[in-house]
Motif scaffolding. Structure first.
Motif, PDB file in Angstrom:
ATOM      1  N   SER A   1     -38.394   4.881 -47.780  1.00 54.52           N
ATOM      2  CA  SER A   1     -38.177   5.561 -46.498  1.00 54.52           C
ATOM      3  C   SER A   1     -36.690   5.602 -46.212  1.00 54.52           C
ATOM      4  N   VAL A   2     -36.278   6.570 -45.383  1.00 55.98           N
ATOM      5  CA  VAL A   2     -34.868   6.755 -45.049  1.00 55.98           C
ATOM      6  C   VAL A   2     -34.730   6.863 -43.540  1.00 55.98           C
ATOM      7  N   GLY A   3     -33.709   6.203 -43.009  1.00 57.67           N
ATOM      8  CA  GLY A   3     -33.408   6.293 -41.583  1.00 57.67           C
ATOM      9  C   GLY A   3     -31.913   6.275 -41.380  1.00 57.67           C
ATOM     10  N   ALA A   4     -31.476   6.585 -40.167  1.00 54.81           N
ATOM     11  CA  ALA A   4     -30.038   6.648 -39.900  1.00 54.81           C
ATOM     12  C   ALA A   4     -29.759   6.166 -38.488  1.00 54.81           C
ATOM     13  N   THR A   5     -28.520   5.689 -38.276  1.00 57.17           N
ATOM     14  CA  THR A   5     -28.076   5.228 -36.969  1.00 57.17           C
ATOM     15  C   THR A   5     -26.576   5.416 -36.854  1.00 57.17           C
ATOM     16  N   THR A   6     -26.111   5.463 -35.641  1.00 59.02           N
ATOM     17  CA  THR A   6     -24.666   5.529 -35.401  1.00 59.02           C
ATOM     18  C   THR A   6     -24.077   4.152 -35.161  1.00 59.02           C
ATOM     19  N   ASN A   7     -24.911   3.143 -35.016  1.00 62.26           N
ATOM     20  CA  ASN A   7     -24.421   1.802 -34.691  1.00 62.26           C
ATOM     21  C   ASN A   7     -25.377   0.777 -35.297  1.00 62.26           C
TER      22      ASN A   7
ATOM     23  N   GLY B   1     -36.813   7.821 -38.656  1.00 62.29           N
ATOM     24  CA  GLY B   1     -37.076   6.935 -39.781  1.00 62.29           C
ATOM     25  C   GLY B   1     -36.355   5.605 -39.729  1.00 62.29           C
ATOM     26  N   PHE B   2     -35.500   5.421 -38.731  1.00 64.23           N
ATOM     27  CA  PHE B   2     -34.661   4.222 -38.702  1.00 64.23           C
ATOM     28  C   PHE B   2     -35.477   2.937 -38.633  1.00 64.23           C
TER      29      PHE B   2
ATOM     30  N   VAL C   1     -26.675   5.475 -43.022  1.00 64.61           N
ATOM     31  CA  VAL C   1     -28.001   5.786 -43.549  1.00 64.61           C
ATOM     32  C   VAL C   1     -28.576   4.540 -44.209  1.00 64.61           C
ATOM     33  N   LEU C   2     -29.844   4.242 -43.916  1.00 61.32           N
ATOM     34  CA  LEU C   2     -30.544   3.128 -44.521  1.00 61.32           C
ATOM     35  C   LEU C   2     -31.648   3.670 -45.413  1.00 61.32           C
ATOM     36  N   ALA C   3     -31.656   3.243 -46.656  1.00 65.02           N
ATOM     37  CA  ALA C   3     -32.692   3.672 -47.597  1.00 65.02           C
ATOM     38  C   ALA C   3     -33.495   2.439 -48.005  1.00 65.02           C
TER      39      ALA C   3
END
Length: 598
Positions: free
Chosen positions: A292-298, A335-336, A423-425
């Protein structure tokens, strides 16, 4: 980034015109601050300011330097204590050597040599020893720094350190070596040339009782033991604190994952940037090992990034003098939460179907503080926008591992089209490292203008928080072990000298039938008395030092009973061995040989 209010991780660098000094820069920043505060009064707290720092005063980063400077001071203090022990050992050795040369010195004085000349000669010998030791120390330091620079440390940003041995390092080492040689060589030189000529020339054993030199040697042992206790207690506290820190659950990142920080081209429009972001995340999601993939600014536990938001909650008054509550904030995509292994404890996570709907997810700390734990469906004002809470996430550590629970609100990343994204994978077990290394090629295949400035595993990301404590524990423990070794050597030397001076007494006792065990106990007890005095003094100093180090510790009391029990026992065993060995050797001497030795 310029439109995102509440971002406190912005560090522009400016090159000054010729003739412009720092006061002029501070005045200009003051005018900018006043203008921004007037245009955005809701975003400027009374304590907010713009600060100018000369680049010469920055070591790595203004935020990181706040941690580095105290650490450097601590390390220098530890090094100074070890140097004190080494110098005390040298002084004790010089006192012993001067006592052995007292007849030679008395003969020289009797033949007309000036005491000042003899003191100068003895001091010169001491300085030569100090300079040889300083030279060896510089070589060892260069080798040690080389090892450190080659170590693969989990640093929050790439660092290039100039650790070459230059003129300043050599000059500092030279000055320290000379001062150490003078300060700890002068007293033995003065003591060694202060002899009673008649008695010394008449009987070489004159003055062998507990004179000034003997008391000084005893004092040196007491000092060494006391300092060793301080270092050992400090080491024990740091090791216990590190162990407690390792047991902390950060609340996220329990699943293997790759962490990729990147900057999308700022020249793109918001729709173009979002489209590029989608292509990049889709490409990463298509990698065979990615689940899974997610994203964040912080991202949580990033020491170089702090993002906040102002909120208002009906019925909850803001702090005195403020119109709003300031809390931590992050923008995330749907997805984060799965990619970060961050549990949703109530409601749901953000979803792609939310679109531009003003919905947020909050953590449990925010729900408890502002809504008594019942936050689902409730509304709050975030930066002037009324939003509805659709989910509550488990409270994760945000800035520090040992922090108290901090309220945080997760907003929709797609509503802002940010430039900087993490990005977190989430990957299969054992694939995080390979994914982190290969993800750069995947991003370049989409757009070579996307700047990737960090690509590592989640494990290394979390290890950044433990690095200061791990390095602190390693450095202090290493010096503490060295101090313990030096103190043991010093005690061994003092007891050995005392045994040699009492050879006739030992021979008489043995010839009169005293058992070897009794002789060993008598000689050992003399050394252990010094250890007891130094140990008590060291424990008292350690208690004071523990109070000063309290803010650097986590999960352990400054007067930790385990540390304050184990350290005296360890030191006592080492000291007992150091005193017992020469005492045991003396008890095996033939009484006839011992009596003839005098």
């Amino acid at each position: 980034i310029f439109d995102e209010r509440g971002n406190h991780s912005f560090f522009p660098t400016a090159r000054l015109r010729d003739g412009v000094e720092l006061p002029a820069v501070e005045a200009a920043l003051g005018r900018i601050r006043d203008d921004l505060a007037a245009r955005h009064p809701e975003d400027w707290r009374s304590t907010a300011d713009l600060v100018a720092v000369p680049t010469d005063d920055v070591i790595m980063n203004p935020m990181v330097d706040r941690v580095l400077l105290p650490a450097f001071v601590l390390v220098m203090g530890v090094v100074g204590l070890v140097l004190l022990i080494a110098c005390a050992n040298l002084a004790s050795f010089l006192l012993t050597r001067a006592a052995d040369r007292r007849k030679e010195i008395a003969v020289r004085l009797a033949l007309g040599a000036r005491r000042r000349t003899l003191v100068g000669q003895l001091l010169t010998e001491t300085l030569l020893i100090a300079m040889v030791g300083g030279t060896a120390g510089v070589a060892l330091a260069g080798w040690s720094v080389g090892l450190l620079l080659r170590a693969d440390l989990p640093l929050p940003l790439p660092i290039t350190v100039d650790a070459s041995v230059d003129g300043r390092v050599l000059g500092f080492s030279f000055v320290v070596s000379v001062l150490a040689g003078i300060l700890f060589g002068l007293l033995p030189a003065l003591q060694g040339t202060r002899s009673e000529l008649a008695s010394t020339l008449r009987d070489e054993t004159a003055g062998s009782g507990r004179g000034g030199a003997t008391r000084l040697r005893d004092l040196m042992v007491v000092v060494q033991v006391a300092v060793s206790v301080v270092l050992l207690v400090g080491s024990g506290l740091f090791l216990r604190s590190l162990d407690a820190s390792r047991r902390i659950d950060p609340g996220f990142g329990s699943a293997p994952a790759a962490v990729v920080e990147m900057m999308l081209p700022s020249a793109l429009s918001d729709p173009e940037r979002l489209a590029l972001f989608d292509r990049v995340t889709d490409r990463i999601a298509a990698m065979p090992s990615v689940r899974s993939v997610g994203a964040t600014t912080n991202i949580h536990l990033d020491p170089l990034n702090t993002s906040q938001a102002r909120i208002r909650v009906d019925g909850v008054e803001p702090p005195a003098g403020e119109d709003f509550h300031t809390i931590d904030a992050a923008r995330v995509d749907p997805g984060f939460f799965d990619a970060a292994a961050l549990r949703i404890v109530a409601g749901r996570a953000l979803e792609a179907a939310d679109g531009d709907d003003p919905v947020v997810v909050v953590n449990e700390a925010l729900a408890r503080r502002f809504f008594d734990g019942n936050a689902l469906g409730r509304s709050l004002d975030v930066n002037g926008l009324e939003v509805r809470i659709v989910g509550v996430a488990a409270t994760a550590r945000i800035r520090q591992l040992g922090e108290e629970p901090r309220p945080l609100v997760y907003r929709n990343l797609r509503a802002a089209a940010p430039t900087y994204v993490t990005v977190l994978a989430r990957v299969e077990a054992g694939a995080a490292g390979a994914t982190a290394r290969s993800v750069l090629d995947e991003i370049r295949a989409v757009d070579a203008d996307v700047l990737v400035y960090r690509s590592e595993t989640m494990e290394r990301h979390l290890a950044v928080m433990l690095l200061p404590r791990e390095l602190g524990a390693l450095v202090i423990s290493g010096f503490a072990v060295l101090a313990l070794l030096l103190a043991g050597i010093g005690l061994y030397g003092v007891v050995s000298y005392a045994v040699a001076r009492r050879a006739r007494e030992v021979g008489i006792r043995l010839s009169l039938g005293a058992g070897s065990g009794r002789v060993v106990r008598m000689l050992t007890l003399g050394g252990m008395k010094l250890v007891a005095v130094g140990g008590v003094a060291g424990l008292g100093l350690s208690a004071l030092l523990g109070q000063l180090l309290g803010r650097l510790l986590y999960g352990v009391d400054a007067l930790d009973p385990v540390t304050f029990t184990v350290v005296p026992l360890t030191l006592g065993l080492v000291a007992l061995a150091a005193a017992w060995v020469p005492a045991r050797r003396a008890s095996r001497v033939d009484p006839v040989v011992a009596l003839r030795a005098e």
